[in-house]
Design a protein around this motif. Sequence first.
Motif, PDB file in Angstrom:
ATOM      1  N   TYR A   1       1.428  -1.355   0.162  1.00 23.56           N
ATOM      2  CA  TYR A   1      -0.197   0.067  -0.043  1.00 23.56           C
ATOM      3  C   TYR A   1       0.899   0.774  -0.137  1.00 23.56           C
ATOM      4  N   GLY A   2       1.920   0.853  -0.299  1.00 26.38           N
ATOM      5  CA  GLY A   2       3.025   2.174  -0.497  1.00 26.38           C
ATOM      6  C   GLY A   2       3.037   3.004  -1.739  1.00 26.38           C
ATOM      7  N   ASN A   3       3.279   4.555  -1.732  1.00 28.69           N
ATOM      8  CA  ASN A   3       3.525   5.341  -2.837  1.00 28.69           C
ATOM      9  C   ASN A   3       3.855   4.513  -4.101  1.00 28.69           C
ATOM     10  N   GLU A   4       3.041   4.983  -5.169  1.00 28.55           N
ATOM     11  CA  GLU A   4       3.509   4.584  -6.590  1.00 28.55           C
ATOM     12  C   GLU A   4       4.958   5.194  -6.644  1.00 28.55           C
ATOM     13  N   LYS A   5       4.893   5.672  -6.382  1.00 25.05           N
ATOM     14  CA  LYS A   5       6.310   6.596  -7.449  1.00 25.05           C
ATOM     15  C   LYS A   5       7.178   5.888  -6.457  1.00 25.05           C
ATOM     16  N   ILE A   6       7.300   4.662  -6.151  1.00 24.70           N
ATOM     17  CA  ILE A   6       8.252   4.229  -5.589  1.00 24.70           C
ATOM     18  C   ILE A   6       8.710   3.417  -7.206  1.00 24.70           C
ATOM     19  N   ILE A   7       8.088   3.076  -7.994  1.00 20.06           N
ATOM     20  CA  ILE A   7       8.779   2.992  -9.104  1.00 20.06           C
ATOM     21  C   ILE A   7       9.246   3.933 -10.160  1.00 20.06           C
ATOM     22  N   ASP A   8       9.418   5.001 -10.069  1.00 20.15           N
ATOM     23  CA  ASP A   8       9.882   6.321 -10.859  1.00 20.15           C
ATOM     24  C   ASP A   8      11.089   6.301  -9.994  1.00 20.15           C
ATOM     25  N   ASN A   9      11.207   5.672  -8.459  1.00 17.53           N
ATOM     26  CA  ASN A   9      12.712   6.024  -8.316  1.00 17.53           C
ATOM     27  C   ASN A   9      13.272   5.049  -8.719  1.00 17.53           C
ATOM     28  N   HIS A  10      12.607   3.788  -8.695  1.00 23.32           N
ATOM     29  CA  HIS A  10      13.606   2.624  -9.057  1.00 23.32           C
ATOM     30  C   HIS A  10      14.087   2.899 -10.603  1.00 23.32           C
ATOM     31  N   ILE A  11      12.838   2.838 -11.603  1.00 30.69           N
ATOM     32  CA  ILE A  11      13.585   3.230 -12.660  1.00 30.69           C
ATOM     33  C   ILE A  11      14.342   4.662 -13.100  1.00 30.69           C
ATOM     34  N   LYS A  12      14.176   5.297 -11.896  1.00 25.62           N
ATOM     35  CA  LYS A  12      15.234   6.942 -12.083  1.00 25.62           C
ATOM     36  C   LYS A  12      16.571   6.253 -11.573  1.00 25.62           C
ATOM     37  N   ASN A  13      17.020   4.733 -10.962  1.00 20.72           N
ATOM     38  CA  ASN A  13      18.354   4.741 -10.800  1.00 20.72           C
ATOM     39  C   ASN A  13      18.892   3.481 -11.669  1.00 20.72           C
ATOM     40  N   ILE A  14      18.122   2.429 -11.854  1.00 24.72           N
ATOM     41  CA  ILE A  14      18.263   1.466 -13.357  1.00 24.72           C
ATOM     42  C   ILE A  14      18.553   2.820 -14.460  1.00 24.72           C
ATOM     43  N   ARG A  15      18.652   3.952 -14.367  1.00 24.18           N
ATOM     44  CA  ARG A  15      18.286   4.370 -15.157  1.00 24.18           C
ATOM     45  C   ARG A  15      20.277   5.280 -14.967  1.00 24.18           C
ATOM     46  N   LYS A  16      20.429   5.739 -14.285  1.00 25.92           N
ATOM     47  CA  LYS A  16      21.938   6.055 -13.996  1.00 25.92           C
ATOM     48  C   LYS A  16      22.526   5.067 -14.091  1.00 25.92           C
ATOM     49  N   LYS A  17      22.321   3.610 -13.738  1.00 26.35           N
ATOM     50  CA  LYS A  17      23.639   2.444 -13.757  1.00 26.35           C
ATOM     51  C   LYS A  17      23.184   2.288 -14.979  1.00 26.35           C
ATOM     52  N   LEU A  18      23.010   1.912 -16.201  1.00 25.21           N
ATOM     53  CA  LEU A  18      22.404   1.966 -17.395  1.00 25.21           C
ATOM     54  C   LEU A  18      22.896   3.248 -18.397  1.00 25.21           C
ATOM     55  N   ASP A  19      23.696   3.219 -19.010  1.00 22.94           N
ATOM     56  CA  ASP A  19      24.309   4.757 -20.199  1.00 22.94           C
ATOM     57  C   ASP A  19      23.192   4.552 -21.370  1.00 22.94           C
ATOM     58  N   CYS A  20      21.984   3.894 -21.151  1.00 23.42           N
ATOM     59  CA  CYS A  20      21.577   3.469 -22.517  1.00 23.42           C
ATOM     60  C   CYS A  20      20.107   4.033 -22.136  1.00 23.42           C
ATOM     61  N   GLU A  21      18.956   4.076 -23.307  1.00 24.59           N
ATOM     62  CA  GLU A  21      17.569   4.580 -22.923  1.00 24.59           C
ATOM     63  C   GLU A  21      16.944   3.046 -22.790  1.00 24.59           C
ATOM     64  N   LEU A  22      16.931   1.772 -21.886  1.00 23.07           N
ATOM     65  CA  LEU A  22      16.196   0.617 -21.885  1.00 23.07           C
ATOM     66  C   LEU A  22      15.223   0.889 -21.860  1.00 23.07           C
ATOM     67  N   ILE A  23      14.611   1.743 -20.467  1.00 24.45           N
ATOM     68  CA  ILE A  23      13.214   1.946 -20.288  1.00 24.45           C
ATOM     69  C   ILE A  23      12.662   3.137 -20.491  1.00 24.45           C
ATOM     70  N   GLN A  24      12.147   3.591 -21.599  1.00 24.88           N
ATOM     71  CA  GLN A  24      10.683   4.427 -21.871  1.00 24.88           C
ATOM     72  C   GLN A  24      10.134   4.545 -21.038  1.00 24.88           C
ATOM     73  N   THR A  25       9.519   6.297 -20.806  1.00 25.03           N
ATOM     74  CA  THR A  25       8.493   6.826 -20.234  1.00 25.03           C
ATOM     75  C   THR A  25       7.559   6.769 -21.399  1.00 25.03           C
ATOM     76  N   VAL A  26       6.645   6.494 -21.278  1.00 23.33           N
ATOM     77  CA  VAL A  26       5.257   6.235 -22.623  1.00 23.33           C
ATOM     78  C   VAL A  26       3.999   7.548 -21.238  1.00 23.33           C
ATOM     79  N   TRP A  27       3.928   8.987 -21.625  1.00 26.60           N
ATOM     80  CA  TRP A  27       3.845  10.616 -21.081  1.00 26.60           C
ATOM     81  C   TRP A  27       2.300  10.635 -20.671  1.00 26.60           C
ATOM     82  N   GLY A  28       1.732   9.108 -19.146  1.00 22.60           N
ATOM     83  CA  GLY A  28      -0.189   9.683 -19.150  1.00 22.60           C
ATOM     84  C   GLY A  28      -0.033   8.187 -19.162  1.00 22.60           C
ATOM     85  N   MET A  29       0.506   7.240 -19.691  1.00 23.24           N
ATOM     86  CA  MET A  29       0.456   5.658 -19.529  1.00 23.24           C
ATOM     87  C   MET A  29       1.501   5.059 -18.440  1.00 23.24           C
TER      88      MET A  29
END
Length: 227
Positions: A189-217
Amino acid sequence: MDKKTKILIVEDEESIRDILQAFIQQNGYFVITAADGIAGYNLFVREAPHLVILDIMMPRMNGYELLTKIREISDTPVILLTALGKEQEQARGFDLLADDYIVKPFSHTILVKRIEAVLRRNKPDNPPDDIIRHGEVELRRNSCEIRYRDALIDFTPKEYELIKFMLENQDHVFTRNHLLDTLWGEEYYGNEKIIDNHIKNIRKKLDCELIQTVWGMGYKISSENPK
């Protein structure tokens, strides 16, 4: 038959579920089970089984509904297992792209033969191994490792699960809530922002656009190689 073949059984009656699991495992398959449709779907997307045996009359999400959700993201073979034997009910299962339909009561021996036949029909020309390669990213299921440009990258268990799940479901857009339910479980029941934080950390570790943001979705991994 490859003894690493993973079969998911979704059946709400515990006695039937246990008997099926024991018998199918005796024939060399690796079996995982779920007791209802929602748990079955979450296990399906997390474990990526090679075949699903699916009861129709279940609580929370029936077999037809679960089959529909599976077909939205995968062509994994599905065998419907049910007491509903009328022609129109069987036709509905095939209309929803089931691969086979077995009416209870049934012979366990014949069930295994049906499993073998369905797997044989759906066998890919080049069977997948335990490595997923995507551009310069390489995920190794057996060792739970992710490498980028041949270098081992240190990910947390949840970061690894997130990358693995999305690599196994490329081009599918997942909302934050879907990722939470699948990877953290419905009881989180935690905040869904935990997903954003994990993806932000993944992007820092990988120098490529592996996970893409689909705005509004939500988020996705494209089947095209990352830049």
